[in-house]
Design a protein around this motif. Structure first.
Motif, short mmCIF file in Angstrom:
data_model
loop_
_atom_site.label_atom_id
_atom_site.label_comp_id
_atom_site.label_asym_id
_atom_site.label_seq_id
_atom_site.Cartn_x
_atom_site.Cartn_y
_atom_site.Cartn_z
N VAL A 236 0.86 -1.19 0.00
CA VAL A 236 0.00 0.00 0.00
C VAL A 236 0.89 1.24 0.00
CG1 VAL A 236 -1.72 1.33 1.30
CG2 VAL A 236 -1.87 -1.17 1.22
N ASN A 237 0.62 2.15 -0.94
CA ASN A 237 1.32 3.44 -0.95
C ASN A 237 0.81 4.25 0.24
OD1 ASN A 237 2.41 5.95 -1.41
ND2 ASN A 237 1.45 6.25 -3.42
N ILE A 238 1.70 4.48 1.23
CA ILE A 238 1.22 5.09 2.48
C ILE A 238 1.28 6.61 2.48
CG2 ILE A 238 1.69 3.06 3.90
CD1 ILE A 238 4.27 4.39 4.82
N ALA A 239 1.72 7.20 1.37
CA ALA A 239 1.81 8.67 1.33
C ALA A 239 0.49 9.35 1.68
CB ALA A 239 2.31 9.13 -0.04
N PRO A 240 -0.66 8.91 1.14
CA PRO A 240 -1.91 9.61 1.47
C PRO A 240 -2.55 9.16 2.80
CG PRO A 240 -2.34 7.95 -0.20
CD PRO A 240 -0.87 7.90 0.09
N VAL A 241 -1.94 8.18 3.49
CA VAL A 241 -2.54 7.64 4.71
C VAL A 241 -2.06 8.46 5.91
CG1 VAL A 241 -2.84 5.60 6.17
CG2 VAL A 241 -2.54 5.34 3.68
N PRO A 242 -2.97 9.09 6.67
CA PRO A 242 -2.55 9.89 7.82
C PRO A 242 -1.91 9.02 8.90
CG PRO A 242 -4.94 9.66 7.79
CD PRO A 242 -4.43 9.08 6.52
N PRO A 243 -1.07 9.62 9.78
CA PRO A 243 -0.35 8.83 10.78
C PRO A 243 -1.25 7.94 11.64
CG PRO A 243 0.50 11.08 10.72
CD PRO A 243 -0.69 11.05 9.82
N ASN A 244 -2.42 8.46 12.04
CA ASN A 244 -3.28 7.69 12.95
C ASN A 244 -4.01 6.55 12.26
OD1 ASN A 244 -4.83 9.67 11.57
ND2 ASN A 244 -6.48 9.45 13.05
N LYS A 245 -3.94 6.49 10.92
CA LYS A 245 -4.59 5.41 10.17
C LYS A 245 -3.59 4.35 9.70
CE LYS A 245 -8.69 7.39 10.25
NZ LYS A 245 -9.80 6.81 11.05
N ARG A 246 -2.31 4.54 9.97
CA ARG A 246 -1.30 3.59 9.52
C ARG A 246 -1.14 2.48 10.56
NH1 ARG A 246 3.58 7.11 6.65
NH2 ARG A 246 2.19 8.54 5.53
N PRO A 247 -0.84 1.23 10.11
CA PRO A 247 -0.59 0.13 11.05
C PRO A 247 0.83 0.22 11.61
CG PRO A 247 -0.38 -0.67 8.81
CD PRO A 247 -0.77 0.78 8.70
#
Length: 379
Positions: A83-94
């Motif tokens: 998963v490209n994590i660039a658009p994922v905010p910190p609190n939504k990342r595993p």
């Protein structure tokens, strides 16, 4: 990672069928005109304990902040589990992060500190107590569950922060200088606790440290960094025994660096002319090096023997005078000056009491080492 005698060696980076958990592809991070991370390509695998090692300002903390979501990359892509994590905010990342300061809530008990994040997660309330108890057992904090952070030791606070970070079962745990606030003996003990907990949970750990010994102790692989670039990524034994550059050799542990001009001999064997009045250094090296190539020869102090008599069975032998001795308890380091002015360090185990030491200041001694003891570097 520690392995039982019957298990296979943990080395997914050597298996082309294994997919990395984390992929940095052409990642650059700039702050104004300053480039903190420069065109980085890096793979980190599931269940790995990965260390980012380097001096202050080398970019290791920036890499961690990119993974955490605090700093977006200026260029390139970071993938976490495809998963490209660039658009994922910190609190939504595993992903979870354990800070050097531990950032515990002083007014909450150890139990409530660990439960804090769980109470704000989708986890059913009925499962929270079981998870907190599991983390307390894992970190051996059951007896301290009702104490406040100021009522426990620094090492115990470190374990509370670790338990809190692991409670939500992240795919990735980031550790930013996690042992920096501990004294040396406690830090050494805690390193092995970290390794044990990481292996039991199977969580991927990425640790940022400037402590070479810490990185070499805990990590499955180490990335040595300088000025935003990866200088070498390898297992600790390869980093130490087979550095790919003078920078890595010099950064990891103690080393003697001797410059000279190379003379190829039979396949795999070379001579290095390094100073007038001394025999050339005999060494092993890969092919492809031409006559007269300027090289650096790196040999660790513990690979060099110190003797009162000239040895006849060693490929490299020099004589000099002991200028200084560093007594470190289990070992002593001898700084020996050669007639050419070169200073060479050699280490010996202190198998006898100090008053029975064979050599002292101003003694003339012979230093010797084999042709396989050192490594020839061209960069």
């Amino acid at each position: 990672m520690a392995q039982s005698p019957s298990s296979s060696v943990f080395a997914p980076w050597d298996d082309p069928t294994k997919k990395p958990l984390i992929r940095f592809e052409g990642v650059t991070k700039r702050f104004g005109d300053f480039t903190a991370v420069d065109n980085l390509d890096l793979h980190i695998y599931e269940r790995e304990f990965f260390a980012l090692l380097g001096p202050s300002g080398c970019g290791k903390t920036t890499i961690m902040r990119i993974l955490a979501g605090f700093d977006p990359p200026s260029e390139g892509t970071v993938w976490l589990d495809d998963v490209n994590i660039a658009p994922v905010p910190p609190n939504k990342r595993p992903v979870n992060m354990m800070f050097q300061s531990y950032a515990l809530f002083p007014h909450l008990s150890v139990y409530d500190n660990i439960a804090f994040g769980l109470k704000r997660s989708p986890m059913p309330k009925s499962e929270i107590d079981g998870r907190v108890q599991e983390m307390l057992r894992l970190t051996r904090l059951e007896k301290f569950a009702r104490r406040k952070p100021h009522q426990i030791s620094g090492g115990q606070r470190q374990r509370v922060a670790l338990a809190r970070s692991l409670a939500k079962a992240p795919k990735l745990l980031l550790l930013d200088e996690p042992l920096g606030a501990l004294d040396k003996k406690l830090r050494n003990d805690t390193q092995f606790e970290l390794m044990d907990i990481q292996e039991k949970t199977g969580t991927t750990f990425v640790i940022v440290t400037h402590d070479q010994e810490e990185a070499m102790t805990v990590a499955s692989r180490v990335a040595v960094m300088d000025n935003g670039k990866l200088m070498q990524v390898a297992t600790p034994d390869r980093i130490y025994e087979a550095p790919n550059s003078v920078y890595v050799a010099d950064f990891i542990g103690d080393v003697n660096i001797i410059e000279g001009n190379l003379r190829p001999q039979e396949p795999g064997k070379v001579l290095i002319d390094w100073t007038e009045g001394e025999a050339p250094i005999r060494a092993e090296a890969n092919g492809g090096l031409t006559e007269g190539t300027r090289v650096s020869y790196a040999v660790r102090p513990e690979k060099i023997a110190v003797s009162a008599e000239r040895p006849d069975d060693r490929a490299n032998v020099v004589q000099g005078k002991i200028i200084d001795i560093a007594y470190l308890g289990n070992i002593s380091t001898y700084h020996v000056q050669l007639p050419s002015g070169h200073m060479i360090s050699a280490q010996m185990t202190n198998s006898r009491r100090i008053e029975r030491r064979d050599f002292t200041w101003e003694d003339t001694v012979w230093l010797s080492w084999t042709d396989t003891a050192g490594i020839v570097l061209t960069q």
